[in-house]
Design an enzyme around this catalytic site. Structure first.
Site, PDB file in Angstrom:
ATOM      1  N   ILE A 186     -22.847   4.773 100.941  1.00 50.67           N
ATOM      2  CA  ILE A 186     -22.538   3.937  99.769  1.00 50.67           C
ATOM      3  C   ILE A 186     -21.088   3.479  99.831  1.00 50.67           C
ATOM      4  O   ILE A 186     -20.176   4.294 100.013  1.00 50.67           O
ATOM      5  CB  ILE A 186     -22.754   4.721  98.456  1.00 50.67           C
ATOM      6  CG1 ILE A 186     -24.180   5.268  98.368  1.00 50.67           C
ATOM      7  CG2 ILE A 186     -22.451   3.845  97.239  1.00 50.67           C
ATOM      8  CD1 ILE A 186     -24.411   6.200  97.175  1.00 50.67           C
ATOM      9  N   ASP A 222     -11.820   0.899 102.562  1.00 46.66           N
ATOM     10  CA  ASP A 222     -11.436  -0.326 101.860  1.00 46.66           C
ATOM     11  C   ASP A 222     -12.153  -1.454 102.584  1.00 46.66           C
ATOM     12  O   ASP A 222     -11.847  -1.751 103.738  1.00 46.66           O
ATOM     13  CB  ASP A 222      -9.920  -0.506 101.927  1.00 46.66           C
ATOM     14  CG  ASP A 222      -9.448  -1.782 101.245  1.00 46.66           C
ATOM     15  OD1 ASP A 222     -10.295  -2.617 100.842  1.00 46.66           O
ATOM     16  OD2 ASP A 222      -8.214  -1.962 101.127  1.00 46.66           O
ATOM     17  N   ASN A 235     -22.013  -1.707  97.822  1.00 41.20           N
ATOM     18  CA  ASN A 235     -21.790  -1.721  96.381  1.00 41.20           C
ATOM     19  C   ASN A 235     -20.350  -2.066  95.999  1.00 41.20           C
ATOM     20  O   ASN A 235     -20.082  -2.425  94.861  1.00 41.20           O
ATOM     21  CB  ASN A 235     -22.182  -0.350  95.805  1.00 41.20           C
ATOM     22  CG  ASN A 235     -21.919  -0.238  94.329  1.00 41.20           C
ATOM     23  OD1 ASN A 235     -22.630  -0.808  93.510  1.00 41.20           O
ATOM     24  ND2 ASN A 235     -20.868   0.489  93.962  1.00 41.20           N
ATOM     25  N   TYR A 239     -16.337 -15.663  91.196  1.00 44.79           N
ATOM     26  CA  TYR A 239     -17.189 -14.472  91.291  1.00 44.79           C
ATOM     27  C   TYR A 239     -18.653 -14.865  91.494  1.00 44.79           C
ATOM     28  O   TYR A 239     -19.346 -14.296  92.339  1.00 44.79           O
ATOM     29  CB  TYR A 239     -17.034 -13.632  90.021  1.00 44.79           C
ATOM     30  CG  TYR A 239     -17.876 -12.380  90.010  1.00 44.79           C
ATOM     31  CD1 TYR A 239     -17.610 -11.332  90.894  1.00 44.79           C
ATOM     32  CD2 TYR A 239     -18.924 -12.231  89.107  1.00 44.79           C
ATOM     33  CE1 TYR A 239     -18.381 -10.179  90.882  1.00 44.79           C
ATOM     34  CE2 TYR A 239     -19.700 -11.081  89.079  1.00 44.79           C
ATOM     35  CZ  TYR A 239     -19.419 -10.055  89.972  1.00 44.79           C
ATOM     36  OH  TYR A 239     -20.192  -8.916  89.953  1.00 44.79           O
ATOM     37  N   LYS A 274     -21.089 -13.954  94.636  1.00 47.18           N
ATOM     38  CA  LYS A 274     -22.364 -13.245  94.487  1.00 47.18           C
ATOM     39  C   LYS A 274     -23.530 -14.086  95.017  1.00 47.18           C
ATOM     40  O   LYS A 274     -24.502 -13.537  95.538  1.00 47.18           O
ATOM     41  CB  LYS A 274     -22.572 -12.854  93.024  1.00 47.18           C
ATOM     42  CG  LYS A 274     -21.631 -11.750  92.576  1.00 47.18           C
ATOM     43  CD  LYS A 274     -21.875 -10.481  93.384  1.00 47.18           C
ATOM     44  CE  LYS A 274     -20.853  -9.396  93.177  1.00 47.18           C
ATOM     45  NZ  LYS A 274     -21.152  -8.159  93.930  1.00 47.18           N
TER      46      LYS A 274
END
Length: 264
Positions: free
Chosen positions: A7, A54, A80, A145, A149
């Site tokens: 993750i 990072d 994520n 943003y 996405k």
């Protein structure tokens, strides 16, 4: 045999809730994050390993992923890590645009690249990516943003076809508004105060608060384990309702409806 999930962005919010849930269900969790101090409580859980990552640092991506893949047989990758910007496009500095795309888009792609040979070789597993309702429904002040996405959604959909011959699932996890400490370092509503308030009310859909990240974690668990050939998973009941509304209405009809809701 214990299964393993990797993750990114696991120190808080949906990433952390997912790490906790998979650990509770007997999985090994490789929980990565920029600041290990923020996620140190995860090490108290069974079978959780925290590692520095990072996703804006391509060399660290290579080093961490290589170390993990040399040590563990990863069953699921969950991309994520990411953050948001909410501001009118005209007032977003170029450096902020580039920084967000480096993290949310390029970082996600570079992490995924590291895992593709592994999944193709084992001919099993799942690549999951946390996108956003903003990757489907456009909102004012979401130009950067939302574009990032949508880029993630494009990656997921194309990668679905690339991985299908190798029996590897590729799925998009779609949160709407979620009650987390999701980072929005630039949040500028000047000139759009009424629209911002109405947008928030729309995303709350009559609820007092946004859904908790635990709800998203449950859907991520479902996507990772259900064996379904399904591409997109809205991660809570409110998001699912709004997502279905957009798809049912279509882009042009929704545009008219949402414009009235925001501005009239």
């Amino acid at each position: 045999m214990m299964k393993t999930i990797f993750i990114t962005g696991a120190s808080s919010g949906i990433g952390k809730a997912t790490a906790e849930l998979f650990s509770a269900n007997g999985w090994r969790v490789i929980a990565t994050m920029r600041n290990l101090e923020k996620g140190k409580d995860l090490t108290e859980l069974p079978n959780v390993v925290i590692m520095p990552l990072d996703v804006a640092d391509s060399e660290q991506i290579k080093a961490t992923c290589r170390k993990v893949l040399e040590t563990y047989d990863v069953d699921v990758l969950l991309n994520n890590a990411g953050y948001g910007i909410m501001a009118p496009l005209e007032r977003i500095p170029e450096a902020e645009i580039r920084r967000l795309f480096d993290t949310d888009v390029i970082g996600t792609m570079l992490v995924t690249q590291q895992f593709i040979p592994h999944f193709k070789h084992r001919r099993a597993g799942a690549i999951l990516t946390t996108t956003s309702l903003a990757g489907t429904i456009a909102f004012p002040r979401d130009t950067v943003y939302g574009a990032a996405k949508r880029a993630q959604e494009g990656m997921v959909e194309s990668l679905y076809y690339e991985m299908k011959p190798f029996n590897v699932a590729v799925k998009s996890m779609i949160p709407g508004g979620t009650k987390t400490n999701f980072q929005t370092p630039l949040n500028d509503a000047e000139g759009y105060e009424q629209a911002a308030a109405r947008q928030r009310a729309y995303l709350l859909d009559g609820n007092a608060e946004f859904p908790l990240p635990n709800e998203a974690a449950q859907i991520i668990w479902q996507a990772a384990t259900d064996g379904k050939d399904q591409l997109r998973y809205p991660t809570d009941s409110v998001c699912r309702k709004l997502y279905d509304q957009y798809l049912t209405m279509g882009a042009e009809r929704f545009k008219e409806y949402f414009s009235q809701l925001l501005f009239e």
